[in-house]
Scaffold this active site. Sequence first.
Site, PDB file in Angstrom:
ATOM      1  CE1 TYR A   1      -2.607   3.149   0.399  1.00 45.50           C
ATOM      2  CE2 TYR A   1      -3.118   2.472   3.156  1.00 45.50           C
ATOM      3  CZ  TYR A   1      -3.506   3.726   1.815  1.00 45.50           C
ATOM      4  OH  TYR A   1      -4.375   4.330   1.658  1.00 45.50           O
TER       5      TYR A   1
ATOM      6  CE  LYS B   1      -6.054   1.793  -0.853  1.00 47.25           C
ATOM      7  NZ  LYS B   1      -6.535   1.387   0.221  1.00 47.25           N
TER       8      LYS B   1
END
Length: 294
Positions: free
Chosen positions: A135, A163
């Site tokens: 992320y 992400k």
Amino acid sequence: MENLGRLITAMVTPFDRKLGVDYQRAAELAKYLAGNGSDGILVSGTTGESPTLSVQEKTRLLEKVLEAVGDQTLVLAGTGSNSTSDSIHLTKRAEAIGAHAVMLVAPYYNKPPQNGLYQHFREIAEATRLPVMLYNVPGRTASNILPATVARLARIANIVAIKEASGNLDQITEIRRLCPDSFQIYSGDDSATLPILAIGGVGVVSVVSHIAGKDIRRMVEAFEEGNHQEAASWHARLFPLFKALFVTTNPIPVKAALELAGFPVGGVRLPLVGPEERDVEVIRQAMAEYGLIK
């Protein structure tokens, strides 16, 4: 390739009136999300106020969500932090409990160099058999995982996705160019989902899917099926919601939106605070124009 789905909801953590975790409400919310477009549910991410949840709360929350929807929906655990050893410990606990995958946020505040980021994620990934989603959210962490570092990490067998919330389409394009086709790129910003799909992304880890999950899924599926004009129409229709639910710091707006939609999940823990009335009005107007409330 571990297929993590197209639409993953970064679930809020419901709190009771005393700001204790409301585990029953969390199970109810997970069931609602699973029935309204989500392929996966992320528990204890930053949308779930992970910095203010204890390890015990994260553990029990994961258990309750797995009990509620784990047989029908992918459940990811947010186990990253700015401590490698703590992240390893929590990742191992998540695996033991039965999480299907983990998400690891870039270490915040420490500002490690690129090799430090690589070593951090490598050590955590090697401590688990679970699929790992990285992320990258530099606006919150002050650490930007550069494309060359992502490419190095993508060579580790169980690091299967990222992400991306850098807001930099050039950077995301470079990740797509450098990484294997099997490496999955997810938008970390609802409003950037369609542009990221267009440059090789596979889906979104969404906040707005709490209230418009079915339509976000329709947008993603339309693009996947080659109906790009239809996808663009969904994007344009959803766009005011995307902006309204980030009118102030996430997850303040989405918790307010759930309250307006008749699915209250409580307030937020300090250092976050409830929304200003002007922010509630922005959210209310966007939801009314979309047809979610009267």
